[in-house]
Design an enzyme around this catalytic site. Structure first.
Site, short mmCIF file in Angstrom:
data_model
loop_
_atom_site.label_atom_id
_atom_site.label_comp_id
_atom_site.label_asym_id
_atom_site.label_seq_id
_atom_site.Cartn_x
_atom_site.Cartn_y
_atom_site.Cartn_z
N ASP A 22 0.79 -1.21 0.13
CA ASP A 22 0.09 0.26 0.00
C ASP A 22 0.90 1.21 0.02
O ASP A 22 1.96 1.14 0.40
CB ASP A 22 -0.76 0.03 1.24
CG ASP A 22 -1.78 -1.23 1.24
OD1 ASP A 22 -2.29 -1.58 0.06
OD2 ASP A 22 -2.41 -1.34 2.52
N LYS A 23 0.32 2.33 -0.46
CA LYS A 23 0.95 3.53 -0.56
C LYS A 23 1.68 3.79 0.89
O LYS A 23 2.89 4.46 0.84
CB LYS A 23 -0.04 4.76 -0.82
CG LYS A 23 0.75 6.02 -0.80
CD LYS A 23 -0.30 7.10 -1.25
CE LYS A 23 0.19 8.69 -1.23
NZ LYS A 23 0.07 8.97 0.33
#
Length: 289
Positions: A132-133
């Protein structure tokens, strides 16, 4: 490393049968057919219907797929390991792994493509594990199709800081479903019997009154699995605005892919890698009493 060579140890009616026996996908085989010279037998141009005999040397293009054409980004990569087959990088938090509408020209994928531009002319991006970011840590990239196919025993382990106290090992076995609203994927997951199987194994490392540092191992590895599962037992990750609450202690989800291991098929040995805590994660971990 444009071609990979195989010494044939038995007769095959067609090259195609050899490729299928070795586990090559139909997509890869289709791409081999597209251009003359992608398949050679004893250095002579051949095709998937050519015969193979014991002792032949079969050479196949290791990267016949279409070159990845996403926008390249000039971002300095934190390279943990690299050889002619694999690239291992340490991604910082708050950097998207893949291009999105809001991070089209600032993402790890674009940075990798820029880095590989002069190394492999037809480089196709093959990220083994996406993060994920907001998640920091190790990401493995295979430099060609064959290296991706031959990778064995790939394992990853996460460290996270969650809210509340977890004193004992916990196994969370709950299916996860993508949440759809008005016919659109809203980039959020929920626990649902209609979802895909997912298992998360949680081991406490450092226990406090309000937070716990945990080590996490996944079965299946669904998108947002750790975040959804920990939230489902009322221990959301610190800083997880989507499944928990915003935190003044850290400006992103306190989650790190800390360890990666895999069996290197060409060095014939187990490879083990581990990264240190980023500065903000380390400071937060020290607040756990």
């Amino acid at each position: 490393m444009e071609y990979r060579n195989y010494i044939i140890d038995k007769d095959y009616k067609y090259v195609y049968f050899f490729l299928k026996e070795k586990g090559f996908s139909e997509n890869y085989i289709t791409n081999l057919r597209k251009r003359s010279g992608y398949i050679k037998i004893n250095n002579v141009n051949s095709n998937t219907k050519s015969k193979l005999k014991i002792g032949d040397i079969l050479s196949i293009n290791s990267n016949p797929n279409t070159k990845t054409s996403i926008m390249q980004c000039i971002i300095l990569l934190d390279i943990v390991y690299e050889d002619e087959y694999y690239l291992l990088v340490n991604k910082p938090s708050n950097l998207s792994t893949m291009p999105t509408q809001s991070h089209y020209n600032n993402n790890l994928a674009g940075a990798i493509c820029y880095y590989m531009e002069n190394k492999i002319k037809n480089f196709t991006l093959r990220i083994i594990n996406r993060l994920d970011k907001e998640t920091a840590g190790l990401i493995l990239i295979a430099k060609d199709t064959i290296s991706q196919k031959d990778l064995k025993n790939f394992q990853k382990s996460y460290h996270a800081i969650c809210q509340g106290t977890i004193k004992d090992d916990v196994e969370i076995n709950k299916p996860i479903k993508t949440l759809i609203e008005n016919g659109k994927n809203v980039n959020k997951r929920i626990i649902s019997d209609e979802g895909k199987s997912a298992k998360t194994c949680v081991h406490p490392l450092k226990i406090g009154n309000s937070m716990t540092l945990v080590e996490i191992n996944l079965i299946y590895g669904r998108t947002h699995q750790i975040r959804v599962h920990l939230s489902s037992i009322n221990h959301p990750l610190v800083g997880d605005k989507l499944y928990g609450n915003e935190s003044k202690l850290i400006n992103h989800t306190a989650l790190l892919c800390k360890k990666i291991s895999f069996y290197h098929p060409y060095l014939n040995k187990e490879m083990n890698f581990e990264v240190d805590y980023p500065e903000d994660f380390q400071k937060l971990s020290k607040k756990i009493l």
